[in-house]
Design a protein around this motif. Structure first.
Motif, PDB file in Angstrom:
ATOM      1  N   GLU A 125      -4.074   1.326  -8.520  1.00 17.12           N
ATOM      2  CA  GLU A 125      -3.070   1.879  -7.213  1.00 17.12           C
ATOM      3  C   GLU A 125      -3.309   3.261  -7.022  1.00 17.12           C
ATOM      4  OE1 GLU A 125       1.426   1.721  -6.103  1.00 17.12           O
ATOM      5  OE2 GLU A 125       1.026   2.674  -7.740  1.00 17.12           O
ATOM      6  N   PRO A 142       2.816   3.624  -1.968  1.00 15.73           N
ATOM      7  CA  PRO A 142       3.159   3.726  -3.438  1.00 15.73           C
ATOM      8  C   PRO A 142       4.606   4.223  -3.910  1.00 15.73           C
ATOM      9  CG  PRO A 142       1.785   5.528  -2.598  1.00 15.73           C
ATOM     10  CD  PRO A 142       1.928   4.657  -1.556  1.00 15.73           C
ATOM     11  N   HIS A 177       0.659  -1.235   0.007  1.00 17.33           N
ATOM     12  CA  HIS A 177      -0.024   0.040   0.092  1.00 17.33           C
ATOM     13  C   HIS A 177       0.967   1.132   0.099  1.00 17.33           C
ATOM     14  CE1 HIS A 177      -3.848  -2.034   0.721  1.00 17.33           C
ATOM     15  NE2 HIS A 177      -3.553  -2.796   1.184  1.00 17.33           N
TER      16      HIS A 177
END
Length: 333
Positions: A181, A141, A139
């Motif tokens: 994402e 990025p 999670h």
């Protein structure tokens, strides 16, 4: 996931999430934090003036080195490093801590982001996810995986993955085709704003390109694009040092590295070498991070003497892992 991250995110500048509860900030007393969080326009304006002066000196160095390659290339590189270090005020403005006035944060943030080919609003939300999920494998990025080989290491340094991501961000933002994402950290309510900003940036870059071609001018190339590209490996090295090789855990005292950089770099990088301190309290302005360091330094588990030392240790570990994974003689496949 369509940008509805209310169940997971603590918000922009948040210190954790339900699935990644960050620890570490509790070591800072509330009274101390309240004192350090005081924002002011003065320090930011002074630091911005210093950075702009450095940029002007870089332009002059490139100008007076023209026609002399052995001088021009170092001048462009030095100037390019100053350009890429504009990432620091962009970063600080995204937190709203560079200046007390909100509108100055937005104007300066947008300007330096555009100059370094980044969309400010997009970056703001992406960076919020980085703070919320620092060092989470799936999670975060901005997580930088530990290099698997020297080839991988140097690939990361020269930006083999960075440049496609940057161009891809501009392309997807222009077309509105965000990845899964991106939809995790971009609330659906801001998609139109993000796309508008990126489209305006794209129009600006196209216009500059068209004008340069029409007038057969190399000004943008020599004084902007080439130095920007040449300086990026330095920023890649700095960004790698911030977390790579640190714990991939929710413990901010161990998953983020503080680097005791020299005063010049601390000046041009707006005190961001105090990176663990920044993650422990992202609401503290850059000019107070030195004082925060004095407060929390005994508790930090990942501190390096310099960026040189960080990368020396990363390379040693890469080589060590390579030797450990080598196939013994006579046992090849």
């Amino acid at each position: 996931m369509q940008g509805d991250n209310s169940a997971s995110y603590a918000g922009i500048g948040g210190i954790g999430s339900k699935i990644w509860p960050l620890t570490g900030p509790e070591i800072i007393s509330r009274d101390k934090l309240k004192t350090l969080r005081t924002r002011s326009n003065g320090p930011g304006l002074i630091r911005l003036a210093v950075h702009l002066t450095a940029l002007a000196l870089g332009v002059l160095a490139v100008y007076f080195s023209a026609g002399t390659p052995w001088l021009l290339i170092p001048a462009m590189l030095a100037y390019g490093i100053v350009i890429v270090l504009l990432f620091a005020p962009l970063h600080e403005c995204s937190h709203g801590t560079a200046f007390h006035s909100r509108w100055i944060n937005h104007i300066v943030g947008f300007a330096v982001a555009a100059f370094t080919f980044r969309p400010f609003l997009y970056f703001k939300y992406r960076h919020a996810a980085h703070h919320t999920f620092t060092q989470h494998e799936d999670h975060d990025p901005d997580i930088v995986p530990f290099p698997t080989s020297l080839r991988d290491y140097f690939g990361q340094i020269i930006g083999l993955s960075f440049w496609p991501k940057l161009v891809g961000t501009l392309w997807r933002g222009t077309t509105g085709r965000f990845t899964e994402e991106e939809r995790e950290f971009l609330p659906k309510s801001v998609w139109k704003q993000v796309m508008l900003e990126i489209r305006l940036l794209a129009l600006l870059y196209v216009a500059i390109t068209a004008v340069s071609i029409y007038f057969a001018s190399t000004i943008a190339l020599v004084y902007w694009l080439l130095p920007r590209v040449m300086g990026e490996p330095v920023l890649r090295a700095i960004r790698m040092a911030e977390h790579t090789g640190a714990e991939e855990s929710p413990n901010l005292l161990a998953n983020t590295r503080t680097t005791l950089a020299n005063p010049l770099l601390r000046m041009l990088y707006w005190n961001m070498p105090f990176h663990a301190e920044h993650h422990l309290a992202s609401s503290v302005p850059f000019h107070a991070l030195g004082r925060l360091h004095d407060e929390v330094s005994p508790h930090l588990q990942c501190v390096s003497k310099s960026y040189f030392h960080v990368h020396r240790e990363i390379i040693r570990e890469v080589l060590r892992n390579g030797r450990a994974g080598a196939t013994p003689a006579g046992q090849g496949a």
